[in-house]
Design an enzyme around this catalytic site. Structure first.
Site, PDB file in Angstrom:
ATOM      1  N   GLU A  35      -0.449   6.048   9.435  1.00 12.48           N
ATOM      2  CA  GLU A  35      -1.661   5.222   9.597  1.00 12.48           C
ATOM      3  C   GLU A  35      -1.537   4.609  10.984  1.00 12.48           C
ATOM      4  O   GLU A  35      -0.758   3.674  11.174  1.00 12.48           O
ATOM      5  CB  GLU A  35      -1.708   4.120   8.536  1.00 12.48           C
ATOM      6  N   SER A  61     -12.279  -2.215   3.372  1.00 10.93           N
ATOM      7  CA  SER A  61     -11.020  -1.768   2.747  1.00 10.93           C
ATOM      8  C   SER A  61     -10.915  -2.292   1.314  1.00 10.93           C
ATOM      9  O   SER A  61     -11.201  -3.451   1.053  1.00 10.93           O
ATOM     10  CB  SER A  61      -9.818  -2.299   3.531  1.00 10.93           C
ATOM     11  N   GLY A 114       1.426   1.838  12.124  1.00  8.66           N
ATOM     12  CA  GLY A 114       1.728   1.191  13.396  1.00  8.66           C
ATOM     13  C   GLY A 114       1.053   1.914  14.538  1.00  8.66           C
ATOM     14  O   GLY A 114       0.026   2.579  14.350  1.00  8.66           O
ATOM     15  N   SER A 115       1.658   1.815  15.704  1.00  9.82           N
ATOM     16  CA  SER A 115       1.011   2.363  16.894  1.00  9.82           C
ATOM     17  C   SER A 115       1.080   3.894  16.907  1.00  9.82           C
ATOM     18  O   SER A 115       1.991   4.500  16.321  1.00  9.82           O
ATOM     19  CB  SER A 115       1.688   1.804  18.139  1.00  9.82           C
ATOM     20  N   ARG A 153       0.833  -1.209   0.000  1.00  8.59           N
ATOM     21  CA  ARG A 153       0.000   0.000   0.000  1.00  8.59           C
ATOM     22  C   ARG A 153       0.870   1.261   0.000  1.00  8.59           C
ATOM     23  O   ARG A 153       0.426   2.340  -0.372  1.00  8.59           O
ATOM     24  CB  ARG A 153      -0.890  -0.052   1.250  1.00  8.59           C
ATOM     25  N   CYS A 204      -6.243  -2.525  12.699  1.00  9.40           N
ATOM     26  CA  CYS A 204      -6.505  -1.157  13.154  1.00  9.40           C
ATOM     27  C   CYS A 204      -7.966  -0.769  12.929  1.00  9.40           C
ATOM     28  O   CYS A 204      -8.465   0.145  13.563  1.00  9.40           O
ATOM     29  CB  CYS A 204      -5.592  -0.205  12.426  1.00  9.40           C
ATOM     30  N   GLU A 232      10.008  -6.605  12.980  1.00 11.70           N
ATOM     31  CA  GLU A 232      10.922  -7.724  13.276  1.00 11.70           C
ATOM     32  C   GLU A 232      10.161  -9.044  13.403  1.00 11.70           C
ATOM     33  O   GLU A 232      10.742 -10.114  13.297  1.00 11.70           O
ATOM     34  CB  GLU A 232      11.702  -7.462  14.562  1.00 11.70           C
ATOM     35  N   LYS A 288      11.277  -0.739   6.235  1.00 12.88           N
ATOM     36  CA  LYS A 288      11.612  -1.482   7.454  1.00 12.88           C
ATOM     37  C   LYS A 288      10.377  -2.239   7.911  1.00 12.88           C
ATOM     38  O   LYS A 288       9.459  -1.674   8.503  1.00 12.88           O
ATOM     39  CB  LYS A 288      12.065  -0.545   8.576  1.00 12.88           C
TER      40      LYS A 288
END
Ligand code: NAP
Length: 518
Positions: free
Chosen positions: A287, A478, A265-266, A197, A321, A215, A212
Protein backbone atom coordinates in the site's frame (compact mmCIF):
# COMPACT_ATOMS: atom_id res chain seq x y z
CA UNK A 1 16.78 5.83 38.70
CA UNK A 2 20.06 6.29 36.87
CA UNK A 3 19.90 8.66 33.95
CA UNK A 4 21.22 7.47 30.63
CA UNK A 5 21.76 9.27 27.35
CA UNK A 6 21.49 7.33 24.15
CA UNK A 7 22.02 8.83 20.74
CA UNK A 8 20.20 7.42 17.77
CA UNK A 9 19.20 8.96 14.46
CA UNK A 10 20.72 12.22 15.66
CA UNK A 11 18.30 12.53 18.58
CA UNK A 12 19.29 12.40 22.24
CA UNK A 13 17.34 10.65 24.90
CA UNK A 14 17.14 11.35 28.57
CA UNK A 15 15.74 8.10 29.83
CA UNK A 16 14.57 9.12 33.31
CA UNK A 17 10.75 9.25 33.42
CA UNK A 18 11.02 12.15 35.90
CA UNK A 19 12.81 14.17 33.29
CA UNK A 20 10.12 13.44 30.71
CA UNK A 21 7.64 14.86 33.18
CA UNK A 22 9.59 18.03 33.81
CA UNK A 23 9.86 18.73 30.09
CA UNK A 24 6.21 18.21 29.37
CA UNK A 25 3.35 20.66 29.53
CA UNK A 26 0.30 19.78 31.63
CA UNK A 27 -2.06 18.30 29.05
CA UNK A 28 0.37 15.81 27.50
CA UNK A 29 1.56 14.88 30.97
CA UNK A 30 -1.97 14.19 32.18
CA UNK A 31 -2.61 12.15 29.03
CA UNK A 32 0.54 10.12 29.57
CA UNK A 33 -0.34 9.52 33.22
CA UNK A 34 -3.72 8.22 32.17
CA UNK A 35 -2.15 5.84 29.65
CA UNK A 36 0.44 4.70 32.18
CA UNK A 37 -2.25 4.07 34.80
CA UNK A 38 -4.20 1.93 32.34
CA UNK A 39 -1.10 -0.27 31.95
CA UNK A 40 -0.91 0.47 28.23
CA UNK A 41 2.36 2.39 28.16
CA UNK A 42 4.50 -0.46 26.91
CA UNK A 43 8.10 0.43 26.12
CA UNK A 44 9.64 -2.91 25.17
CA UNK A 45 9.42 -5.06 22.06
CA UNK A 46 7.26 -8.18 22.06
CA UNK A 47 8.85 -11.47 21.02
CA UNK A 48 7.30 -14.85 21.76
CA UNK A 49 4.89 -13.25 24.25
CA UNK A 50 7.76 -11.72 26.26
CA UNK A 51 8.46 -8.01 26.59
CA UNK A 52 12.12 -7.52 25.76
CA UNK A 53 14.76 -4.82 25.34
CA UNK A 54 17.19 -4.72 22.45
CA UNK A 55 20.07 -7.15 22.98
CA UNK A 56 22.67 -4.39 22.96
CA UNK A 57 20.60 -2.07 25.18
CA UNK A 58 20.21 0.64 22.51
CA UNK A 59 17.05 2.69 22.62
CA UNK A 60 15.22 5.19 20.51
CA UNK A 61 13.20 8.05 21.81
CA UNK A 62 9.60 8.70 20.88
CA UNK A 63 8.71 12.36 20.65
CA UNK A 64 5.48 14.30 20.74
CA UNK A 65 5.53 16.22 17.44
CA UNK A 66 3.34 18.97 18.93
CA UNK A 67 5.79 19.84 21.70
CA UNK A 68 9.07 18.13 20.88
CA UNK A 69 8.93 16.45 24.29
CA UNK A 70 10.21 12.93 24.71
CA UNK A 71 7.30 10.68 25.60
CA UNK A 72 9.16 7.42 26.18
CA UNK A 73 12.01 5.33 24.90
CA UNK A 74 11.72 1.97 23.15
CA UNK A 75 14.34 -0.60 22.19
CA UNK A 76 16.29 -0.08 19.00
CA UNK A 77 16.16 -3.59 17.61
CA UNK A 78 17.79 -5.10 14.55
CA UNK A 79 18.72 -8.39 12.90
CA UNK A 80 19.03 -10.58 15.99
CA UNK A 81 15.78 -9.60 17.65
CA UNK A 82 13.94 -9.87 14.32
CA UNK A 83 15.38 -13.34 13.71
CA UNK A 84 14.10 -14.42 17.12
CA UNK A 85 10.71 -12.86 16.44
CA UNK A 86 10.50 -14.80 13.16
CA UNK A 87 11.42 -18.07 14.94
CA UNK A 88 8.75 -17.43 17.51
CA UNK A 89 6.13 -16.67 14.84
CA UNK A 90 7.22 -19.77 12.93
CA UNK A 91 6.89 -22.12 15.89
CA UNK A 92 3.53 -20.63 16.92
CA UNK A 93 2.24 -20.97 13.36
CA UNK A 94 1.84 -24.73 13.67
CA UNK A 95 -0.57 -24.41 16.60
CA UNK A 96 -2.38 -21.15 15.68
CA UNK A 97 -3.10 -22.30 12.13
CA UNK A 98 -4.57 -25.57 13.43
CA UNK A 99 -7.13 -23.93 15.71
CA UNK A 100 -10.67 -23.96 14.43
CA UNK A 101 -11.87 -20.84 12.67
CA UNK A 102 -14.30 -20.31 15.55
CA UNK A 103 -11.46 -20.32 18.08
CA UNK A 104 -9.41 -17.79 16.12
CA UNK A 105 -12.54 -15.71 15.59
CA UNK A 106 -13.25 -15.61 19.32
CA UNK A 107 -9.73 -14.43 20.19
CA UNK A 108 -9.97 -11.67 17.58
CA UNK A 109 -13.38 -10.62 18.83
CA UNK A 110 -11.97 -10.40 22.38
CA UNK A 111 -9.18 -8.21 21.01
CA UNK A 112 -11.72 -5.93 19.34
CA UNK A 113 -13.68 -5.63 22.59
CA UNK A 114 -10.53 -4.67 24.51
CA UNK A 115 -9.52 -2.07 21.92
CA UNK A 116 -12.94 -0.47 22.21
CA UNK A 117 -12.80 -0.66 26.00
CA UNK A 118 -9.49 1.24 25.90
CA UNK A 119 -10.36 3.54 23.02
CA UNK A 120 -9.72 6.72 25.00
CA UNK A 121 -6.23 5.67 26.14
CA UNK A 122 -5.32 4.45 22.65
CA UNK A 123 -6.55 7.72 21.12
CA UNK A 124 -4.50 9.74 23.60
CA UNK A 125 -1.46 7.66 22.71
CA UNK A 126 -2.02 8.25 18.98
CA UNK A 127 -2.33 12.01 19.51
CA UNK A 128 0.74 12.10 21.75
CA UNK A 129 3.08 10.25 19.40
CA UNK A 130 1.58 11.15 16.03
CA UNK A 131 0.04 14.58 16.60
CA UNK A 132 -3.42 14.22 15.03
CA UNK A 133 -6.36 15.90 16.82
CA UNK A 134 -7.92 13.75 19.51
CA UNK A 135 -11.21 13.56 17.59
CA UNK A 136 -9.40 12.10 14.59
CA UNK A 137 -7.43 9.79 16.88
CA UNK A 138 -10.68 8.46 18.32
CA UNK A 139 -11.89 7.99 14.75
CA UNK A 140 -8.74 6.02 13.99
CA UNK A 141 -9.29 3.76 16.98
CA UNK A 142 -12.82 2.94 15.79
CA UNK A 143 -11.58 2.47 12.24
CA UNK A 144 -8.62 0.36 13.39
CA UNK A 145 -10.81 -1.76 15.67
CA UNK A 146 -13.33 -2.28 12.88
CA UNK A 147 -10.77 -4.39 10.97
CA UNK A 148 -10.36 -6.71 13.93
CA UNK A 149 -14.12 -7.04 14.30
CA UNK A 150 -14.69 -7.56 10.57
CA UNK A 151 -11.93 -10.14 10.19
CA UNK A 152 -12.99 -11.98 13.35
CA UNK A 153 -16.21 -12.59 11.42
CA UNK A 154 -14.48 -13.38 8.10
CA UNK A 155 -12.33 -16.02 9.85
CA UNK A 156 -15.41 -18.27 9.73
CA UNK A 157 -15.98 -17.74 6.01
CA UNK A 158 -12.80 -19.11 4.43
CA UNK A 159 -14.65 -21.30 1.98
CA UNK A 160 -13.07 -23.62 -0.54
CA UNK A 161 -14.64 -25.12 -3.66
CA UNK A 162 -15.63 -28.41 -5.20
CA UNK A 163 -15.11 -28.34 -8.95
CA UNK A 164 -17.09 -30.70 -11.25
CA UNK A 165 -14.47 -33.21 -12.40
CA UNK A 166 -13.84 -34.12 -16.05
CA UNK A 167 -13.54 -37.81 -15.06
CA UNK A 168 -16.27 -39.66 -13.17
CA UNK A 169 -13.96 -41.33 -10.64
CA UNK A 170 -12.42 -38.11 -9.46
CA UNK A 171 -13.33 -35.30 -7.11
CA UNK A 172 -11.56 -31.96 -7.38
CA UNK A 173 -11.30 -29.86 -4.26
CA UNK A 174 -9.95 -26.39 -3.62
CA UNK A 175 -8.71 -25.61 -0.11
CA UNK A 176 -7.69 -22.21 1.18
CA UNK A 177 -4.83 -22.35 3.65
CA UNK A 178 -2.87 -19.69 5.53
CA UNK A 179 0.22 -18.46 3.76
CA UNK A 180 2.44 -18.82 6.85
CA UNK A 181 4.54 -16.28 8.76
CA UNK A 182 3.87 -12.69 7.72
CA UNK A 183 6.23 -9.71 8.01
CA UNK A 184 4.21 -6.48 8.32
CA UNK A 185 5.90 -3.08 8.03
CA UNK A 186 3.76 -0.03 8.77
CA UNK A 187 3.98 3.79 8.66
CA UNK A 188 3.47 6.50 11.28
CA UNK A 189 0.41 8.25 9.87
CA UNK A 190 -2.11 5.69 11.17
CA UNK A 191 -0.27 4.05 14.06
CA UNK A 192 -3.13 1.66 14.86
CA UNK A 193 -5.24 1.19 11.73
CA UNK A 194 -2.38 0.33 9.37
CA UNK A 195 -1.47 -2.49 11.75
CA UNK A 196 -4.94 -3.89 12.38
CA UNK A 197 -5.76 -3.78 8.64
CA UNK A 198 -2.91 -6.30 8.16
CA UNK A 199 -2.82 -8.26 11.41
CA UNK A 200 -6.62 -8.75 11.53
CA UNK A 201 -6.87 -10.76 8.30
CA UNK A 202 -3.49 -12.46 8.82
CA UNK A 203 -4.49 -13.88 12.22
CA UNK A 204 -8.00 -14.66 10.99
CA UNK A 205 -6.54 -16.82 8.22
CA UNK A 206 -4.24 -18.67 10.63
CA UNK A 207 -1.01 -16.81 9.86
CA UNK A 208 1.34 -15.52 12.56
CA UNK A 209 2.94 -12.11 12.30
CA UNK A 210 6.07 -10.05 12.97
CA UNK A 211 5.12 -6.36 12.90
CA UNK A 212 7.56 -3.50 12.50
CA UNK A 213 5.84 -0.20 13.30
CA UNK A 214 7.43 3.11 12.40
CA UNK A 215 10.08 4.35 14.79
CA UNK A 216 7.96 7.51 15.17
CA UNK A 217 4.88 5.70 16.48
CA UNK A 218 5.76 2.41 18.17
CA UNK A 219 3.79 3.03 21.38
CA UNK A 220 0.33 2.53 19.88
CA UNK A 221 1.50 -0.71 18.26
CA UNK A 222 2.87 -1.99 21.57
CA UNK A 223 -0.31 -1.05 23.45
CA UNK A 224 -2.44 -2.82 20.83
CA UNK A 225 -0.20 -5.89 21.04
CA UNK A 226 -0.60 -5.96 24.82
CA UNK A 227 -4.37 -5.98 24.38
CA UNK A 228 -3.99 -8.84 21.87
CA UNK A 229 -2.18 -10.90 24.50
CA UNK A 230 -4.86 -10.07 27.06
CA UNK A 231 -7.48 -11.13 24.52
CA UNK A 232 -6.04 -14.64 24.31
CA UNK A 233 -4.08 -14.35 21.08
CA UNK A 234 -1.28 -16.75 21.97
CA UNK A 235 2.30 -15.66 22.69
CA UNK A 236 4.29 -15.73 19.45
CA UNK A 237 1.30 -15.19 17.14
CA UNK A 238 1.88 -11.43 17.16
CA UNK A 239 5.42 -10.11 17.63
CA UNK A 240 6.54 -6.48 17.55
CA UNK A 241 10.07 -5.34 16.75
CA UNK A 242 11.18 -1.78 16.04
CA UNK A 243 14.33 0.21 15.53
CA UNK A 244 16.79 -0.21 12.70
CA UNK A 245 14.41 -0.35 9.73
CA UNK A 246 16.82 -1.64 7.05
CA UNK A 247 18.13 -4.39 9.36
CA UNK A 248 14.66 -5.48 10.39
CA UNK A 249 13.48 -5.32 6.77
CA UNK A 250 16.45 -7.38 5.55
CA UNK A 251 15.97 -10.03 8.23
CA UNK A 252 12.33 -10.41 7.19
CA UNK A 253 13.19 -10.48 3.50
CA UNK A 254 16.02 -13.02 3.78
CA UNK A 255 14.16 -15.48 6.00
CA UNK A 256 12.73 -18.50 4.20
CA UNK A 257 10.32 -18.88 7.15
CA UNK A 258 8.62 -15.58 6.30
CA UNK A 259 6.24 -16.33 3.43
CA UNK A 260 4.63 -12.94 2.98
CA UNK A 261 5.58 -9.28 3.24
CA UNK A 262 2.85 -6.72 3.67
CA UNK A 263 3.88 -3.09 3.65
CA UNK A 264 2.27 0.33 3.91
CA UNK A 265 4.49 3.31 3.32
CA UNK A 266 6.42 5.19 0.69
CA UNK A 267 6.70 3.95 -2.88
CA UNK A 268 10.51 4.03 -2.68
CA UNK A 269 10.68 1.65 0.30
CA UNK A 270 7.90 -0.50 -1.19
CA UNK A 271 9.94 -1.04 -4.34
CA UNK A 272 12.96 -2.10 -2.27
CA UNK A 273 10.86 -4.61 -0.34
CA UNK A 274 9.37 -5.99 -3.54
CA UNK A 275 12.84 -6.44 -5.00
CA UNK A 276 14.13 -7.98 -1.77
CA UNK A 277 11.24 -10.45 -1.68
CA UNK A 278 12.29 -11.93 -5.01
CA UNK A 279 15.17 -14.03 -3.65
CA UNK A 280 12.81 -16.11 -1.50
CA UNK A 281 9.74 -15.59 -3.77
CA UNK A 282 7.47 -14.23 -1.07
CA UNK A 283 3.90 -13.17 -1.56
CA UNK A 284 3.86 -9.34 -1.43
CA UNK A 285 1.17 -6.73 -0.78
CA UNK A 286 2.03 -3.06 -0.99
CA UNK A 287 0.00 0.00 0.00
CA UNK A 288 2.12 2.87 -1.29
CA UNK A 289 1.97 6.59 -1.94
CA UNK A 290 -0.84 8.37 -3.76
CA UNK A 291 -1.34 11.57 -5.73
CA UNK A 292 -5.11 11.84 -5.50
CA UNK A 293 -6.99 14.08 -7.92
CA UNK A 294 -10.17 15.64 -6.62
CA UNK A 295 -12.20 16.77 -9.64
CA UNK A 296 -14.87 19.43 -9.15
CA UNK A 297 -17.09 19.85 -12.21
CA UNK A 298 -19.16 22.91 -13.10
CA UNK A 299 -22.29 20.92 -12.31
CA UNK A 300 -21.19 20.02 -8.75
CA UNK A 301 -23.06 21.06 -5.63
CA UNK A 302 -20.53 23.60 -4.33
CA UNK A 303 -21.27 22.99 -0.65
CA UNK A 304 -20.88 19.23 -1.06
CA UNK A 305 -17.68 19.73 -3.08
CA UNK A 306 -16.15 22.13 -0.54
CA UNK A 307 -17.01 19.89 2.41
CA UNK A 308 -15.79 16.76 0.62
CA UNK A 309 -12.54 18.22 -0.68
CA UNK A 310 -11.77 19.87 2.67
CA UNK A 311 -12.13 16.51 4.43
CA UNK A 312 -10.17 14.68 1.74
CA UNK A 313 -7.36 17.24 1.83
CA UNK A 314 -6.80 18.26 5.44
CA UNK A 315 -7.45 15.09 7.43
CA UNK A 316 -4.38 14.26 9.53
CA UNK A 317 -2.79 17.58 8.41
CA UNK A 318 -2.76 16.28 4.84
CA UNK A 319 -0.66 13.26 5.84
CA UNK A 320 -2.70 10.41 4.43
CA UNK A 321 -2.07 8.42 1.28
CA UNK A 322 -5.63 9.13 0.11
CA UNK A 323 -5.48 12.89 0.75
CA UNK A 324 -6.68 15.01 -2.17
CA UNK A 325 -3.32 16.08 -3.56
CA UNK A 326 -4.59 18.06 -6.57
CA UNK A 327 -7.98 19.78 -6.60
CA UNK A 328 -8.93 20.12 -10.27
CA UNK A 329 -11.71 22.69 -10.68
CA UNK A 330 -13.63 23.38 -13.89
CA UNK A 331 -13.28 26.97 -15.14
CA UNK A 332 -16.99 27.85 -14.83
CA UNK A 333 -16.96 27.52 -11.02
CA UNK A 334 -13.25 28.00 -10.32
CA UNK A 335 -13.56 31.44 -8.68
CA UNK A 336 -16.70 30.58 -6.73
CA UNK A 337 -15.23 27.30 -5.50
CA UNK A 338 -11.88 28.89 -4.58
CA UNK A 339 -13.63 31.55 -2.51
CA UNK A 340 -15.84 29.08 -0.64
CA UNK A 341 -12.96 26.65 -0.15
CA UNK A 342 -10.64 29.33 1.28
CA UNK A 343 -13.40 30.42 3.65
CA UNK A 344 -13.80 26.85 4.89
CA UNK A 345 -10.04 26.40 5.33
CA UNK A 346 -9.85 29.66 7.30
CA UNK A 347 -12.18 28.08 9.84
CA UNK A 348 -9.64 25.40 10.73
CA UNK A 349 -7.99 25.63 14.11
CA UNK A 350 -4.31 24.70 14.28
CA UNK A 351 -2.88 23.49 17.57
CA UNK A 352 -1.94 20.68 19.88
CA UNK A 353 -4.23 17.76 19.10
CA UNK A 354 -5.05 17.34 22.78
CA UNK A 355 -6.72 20.75 22.88
CA UNK A 356 -10.43 20.61 22.21
CA UNK A 357 -11.46 22.23 18.95
CA UNK A 358 -8.13 21.63 17.22
CA UNK A 359 -8.75 20.56 13.65
CA UNK A 360 -5.15 20.46 12.46
CA UNK A 361 -2.16 19.22 14.43
CA UNK A 362 1.55 19.41 13.63
CA UNK A 363 3.37 17.59 10.86
CA UNK A 364 5.31 14.52 11.92
CA UNK A 365 8.80 16.05 11.77
CA UNK A 366 11.00 18.83 10.43
CA UNK A 367 11.72 16.95 7.18
CA UNK A 368 7.99 16.90 6.45
CA UNK A 369 7.76 20.69 6.89
CA UNK A 370 10.77 21.22 4.67
CA UNK A 371 9.17 19.08 1.97
CA UNK A 372 6.03 21.22 2.12
CA UNK A 373 8.11 24.40 1.89
CA UNK A 374 10.01 23.08 -1.14
CA UNK A 375 6.76 22.23 -2.92
CA UNK A 376 5.15 25.62 -2.20
CA UNK A 377 8.30 27.53 -3.24
CA UNK A 378 8.54 25.51 -6.44
CA UNK A 379 4.90 26.36 -7.29
CA UNK A 380 5.21 30.10 -6.60
CA UNK A 381 8.47 30.29 -8.55
CA UNK A 382 6.57 28.85 -11.54
CA UNK A 383 3.61 31.24 -11.38
CA UNK A 384 1.17 29.81 -8.81
CA UNK A 385 -0.33 32.09 -6.13
CA UNK A 386 -0.63 31.35 -2.45
CA UNK A 387 -4.15 32.55 -1.61
CA UNK A 388 -4.14 31.36 2.00
CA UNK A 389 -1.37 30.41 4.42
CA UNK A 390 1.89 29.36 2.80
CA UNK A 391 4.13 29.60 5.88
CA UNK A 392 5.15 27.84 9.03
CA UNK A 393 2.54 28.48 11.71
CA UNK A 394 3.27 30.95 14.50
CA UNK A 395 3.07 28.02 16.94
CA UNK A 396 6.51 27.04 15.63
CA UNK A 397 7.95 23.50 15.71
CA UNK A 398 6.38 21.44 12.93
CA UNK A 399 3.10 23.36 12.68
CA UNK A 400 2.30 24.65 9.19
CA UNK A 401 -0.53 26.94 8.17
CA UNK A 402 -3.46 25.38 6.30
CA UNK A 403 -2.62 26.55 2.80
CA UNK A 404 -4.39 27.04 -0.52
CA UNK A 405 -2.40 27.60 -3.71
CA UNK A 406 -4.18 28.62 -6.91
CA UNK A 407 -3.28 28.24 -10.59
CA UNK A 408 -1.18 25.14 -10.11
CA UNK A 409 -0.20 23.35 -13.33
CA UNK A 410 1.39 20.12 -14.54
CA UNK A 411 4.95 21.48 -14.32
CA UNK A 412 4.85 21.96 -10.56
CA UNK A 413 5.88 19.55 -7.79
CA UNK A 414 2.49 20.13 -6.19
CA UNK A 415 0.93 18.50 -9.26
CA UNK A 416 3.48 15.75 -9.81
CA UNK A 417 4.15 14.42 -6.29
CA UNK A 418 2.49 13.74 -2.97
CA UNK A 419 2.98 16.85 -0.78
CA UNK A 420 1.89 14.98 2.39
CA UNK A 421 1.05 18.21 4.18
CA UNK A 422 -1.74 20.79 4.62
CA UNK A 423 -1.45 22.37 1.19
CA UNK A 424 -4.37 22.34 -1.24
CA UNK A 425 -3.34 23.06 -4.84
CA UNK A 426 -6.16 24.31 -7.08
CA UNK A 427 -5.75 23.40 -10.73
CA UNK A 428 -8.15 24.91 -13.31
CA UNK A 429 -9.39 22.76 -16.22
CA UNK A 430 -11.69 23.27 -19.23
CA UNK A 431 -13.29 19.96 -20.28
CA UNK A 432 -14.05 16.53 -18.84
CA UNK A 433 -11.37 15.06 -21.12
CA UNK A 434 -8.78 17.54 -19.78
CA UNK A 435 -9.68 16.61 -16.21
CA UNK A 436 -9.32 12.88 -16.85
CA UNK A 437 -6.05 13.35 -18.69
CA UNK A 438 -4.63 15.50 -15.86
CA UNK A 439 -5.92 13.14 -13.18
CA UNK A 440 -4.28 10.11 -14.81
CA UNK A 441 -1.03 11.94 -15.58
CA UNK A 442 0.87 10.35 -12.69
CA UNK A 443 2.49 7.05 -11.73
CA UNK A 444 0.31 6.89 -8.64
CA UNK A 445 -3.17 5.35 -8.65
CA UNK A 446 -4.59 5.09 -5.15
CA UNK A 447 -7.60 7.37 -4.50
CA UNK A 448 -9.51 9.85 -6.66
CA UNK A 449 -12.55 12.01 -5.94
CA UNK A 450 -15.21 13.36 -8.27
CA UNK A 451 -17.83 16.02 -7.53
CA UNK A 452 -20.71 16.26 -10.00
CA UNK A 453 -24.50 16.10 -9.93
CA UNK A 454 -24.59 14.21 -13.23
CA UNK A 455 -25.09 10.46 -12.87
CA UNK A 456 -23.83 9.61 -16.40
CA UNK A 457 -20.74 11.73 -15.81
CA UNK A 458 -20.04 10.12 -12.45
CA UNK A 459 -20.07 6.68 -14.12
CA UNK A 460 -18.01 7.81 -17.10
CA UNK A 461 -15.35 9.52 -15.02
CA UNK A 462 -15.17 6.83 -12.32
CA UNK A 463 -14.52 4.22 -15.00
CA UNK A 464 -11.92 6.35 -16.79
CA UNK A 465 -9.87 7.11 -13.67
CA UNK A 466 -6.82 4.87 -13.26
CA UNK A 467 -7.24 4.55 -9.51
CA UNK A 468 -8.01 1.79 -7.01
CA UNK A 469 -10.58 3.88 -5.07
CA UNK A 470 -13.01 6.52 -6.31
CA UNK A 471 -15.19 8.72 -4.13
CA UNK A 472 -18.14 10.33 -5.91
CA UNK A 473 -19.51 13.36 -4.03
CA UNK A 474 -17.73 12.09 -0.92
CA UNK A 475 -14.30 12.83 0.54
CA UNK A 476 -13.99 10.14 3.22
CA UNK A 477 -14.48 6.71 1.72
CA UNK A 478 -12.35 4.20 3.64
CA UNK A 479 -14.22 1.49 5.50
CA UNK A 480 -13.36 -2.00 6.68
CA UNK A 481 -16.03 -3.55 4.46
CA UNK A 482 -14.68 -2.21 1.14
CA UNK A 483 -11.43 -3.09 -0.66
CA UNK A 484 -8.64 -0.56 -0.18
CA UNK A 485 -5.60 -0.46 -2.47
CA UNK A 486 -3.93 1.14 -5.43
CA UNK A 487 -3.09 0.51 -9.07
CA UNK A 488 0.04 1.55 -11.01
CA UNK A 489 2.84 2.41 -8.58
CA UNK A 490 0.48 2.88 -5.63
CA UNK A 491 0.62 -0.77 -4.80
CA UNK A 492 -0.34 -4.39 -5.11
CA UNK A 493 -3.21 -6.22 -3.47
CA UNK A 494 -6.14 -5.05 -1.38
CA UNK A 495 -6.76 -4.57 2.31
CA UNK A 496 -10.06 -4.66 4.17
CA UNK A 497 -13.22 -6.43 2.97
CA UNK A 498 -13.48 -10.07 1.90
CA UNK A 499 -10.78 -9.37 -0.71
CA UNK A 500 -8.33 -8.52 2.07
CA UNK A 501 -8.46 -12.16 3.25
CA UNK A 502 -7.12 -13.49 -0.06
CA UNK A 503 -3.79 -11.77 0.53
CA UNK A 504 -3.08 -14.15 3.45
CA UNK A 505 -4.32 -17.36 1.84
CA UNK A 506 -2.87 -19.90 -0.55
CA UNK A 507 -5.16 -21.83 -2.87
CA UNK A 508 -4.51 -25.57 -2.82
CA UNK A 509 -5.99 -27.97 -5.37
CA UNK A 510 -6.56 -31.55 -4.22
CA UNK A 511 -7.44 -34.18 -6.80
CA UNK A 512 -8.98 -37.30 -5.33
CA UNK A 513 -8.72 -40.10 -7.88
CA UNK A 514 -9.69 -43.76 -8.34
CA UNK A 515 -12.96 -43.34 -6.47
CA UNK A 516 -14.72 -46.26 -8.31
CA UNK A 517 -16.26 -48.71 -5.90
CA UNK A 518 -14.40 -51.99 -5.73
P1 NAP B 1 8.24 5.06 4.81
O1 NAP B 1 9.38 5.95 5.06
O2 NAP B 1 8.26 4.22 3.60
O3 NAP B 1 8.12 4.15 6.12
C1 NAP B 1 7.14 3.15 6.24
C2 NAP B 1 7.70 2.02 7.08
O4 NAP B 1 8.81 1.43 6.40
C3 NAP B 1 8.23 2.49 8.43
O5 NAP B 1 7.97 1.49 9.39
C4 NAP B 1 9.71 2.61 8.17
O6 NAP B 1 10.49 2.47 9.34
C5 NAP B 1 9.92 1.40 7.26
N1 NAP B 1 11.14 1.43 6.48
C6 NAP B 1 11.84 2.49 6.03
N2 NAP B 1 12.93 2.05 5.33
C7 NAP B 1 12.89 0.69 5.36
C8 NAP B 1 13.73 -0.34 4.83
N3 NAP B 1 14.82 -0.06 4.12
N4 NAP B 1 13.40 -1.63 5.05
C9 NAP B 1 12.29 -1.92 5.77
N5 NAP B 1 11.46 -1.00 6.29
C10 NAP B 1 11.76 0.29 6.09
O7 NAP B 1 6.86 5.83 4.79
P2 NAP B 1 6.29 6.84 5.86
O8 NAP B 1 6.98 8.14 5.69
O9 NAP B 1 6.30 6.22 7.22
O10 NAP B 1 4.77 6.93 5.41
C11 NAP B 1 4.33 7.83 4.45
C12 NAP B 1 4.07 7.15 3.13
O11 NAP B 1 3.19 6.04 3.33
C13 NAP B 1 3.38 8.05 2.14
O12 NAP B 1 3.95 7.91 0.87
C14 NAP B 1 1.94 7.53 2.14
O13 NAP B 1 1.24 7.80 0.97
C15 NAP B 1 2.15 6.09 2.37
N6 NAP B 1 0.94 5.47 2.89
C16 NAP B 1 0.23 4.65 2.08
C17 NAP B 1 -0.94 4.07 2.54
C18 NAP B 1 -1.74 3.16 1.64
O14 NAP B 1 -2.60 2.47 2.16
N7 NAP B 1 -1.51 3.13 0.35
C19 NAP B 1 -1.40 4.34 3.84
C20 NAP B 1 -0.65 5.18 4.64
C21 NAP B 1 0.53 5.74 4.16
P3 NAP B 1 10.93 3.72 10.23
O15 NAP B 1 9.79 4.68 10.29
O16 NAP B 1 11.21 3.09 11.55
O17 NAP B 1 12.12 4.30 9.57
Amino acid sequence: MAMRRVAFHGRHLLSSPHLFRRHMSTEPMAALDRIRNSGLLKTQGLVGGKWIDSYDGKKIEVQNPATGDVIASVPCMGTKETTDAISSAYSTYSSWSKLTAAERSKALRNWYDLIIKHKDELALLITLEQGKPIKEALGEVSYGASFIEFFSEEAKRIYGDIIPAPLSDRRLLVLKQPVGVVGAITPWNFPLAMITRKVGPALACGCTVVVKPSEYTPLTALAAADLALQAGIPPGALNIVMGNAPEIGDALLKSTQVRKITFTGSTAVGKKLMEGSASTVKKVSLELGGNAPCIVFDDADIDVAVKGSLAAKFRNSGQTCVCANRILVQEGIYEEFAKAFVKAVQGMQVGNGLVEGTSQGPLINEAAVQKVETFVNDATSKGANVILGGRRHSLGKTFYEPTVVSNVNRDMLLFKDEVFGPVAPLVPFKTEEDAISMANDTNAGLAAYVFTKSIPRSWRVSEALEYGLVGVNEGIISTEVAPFGGVKQSGLGREGSKYGMDEYLEVKYVCMGNLKET
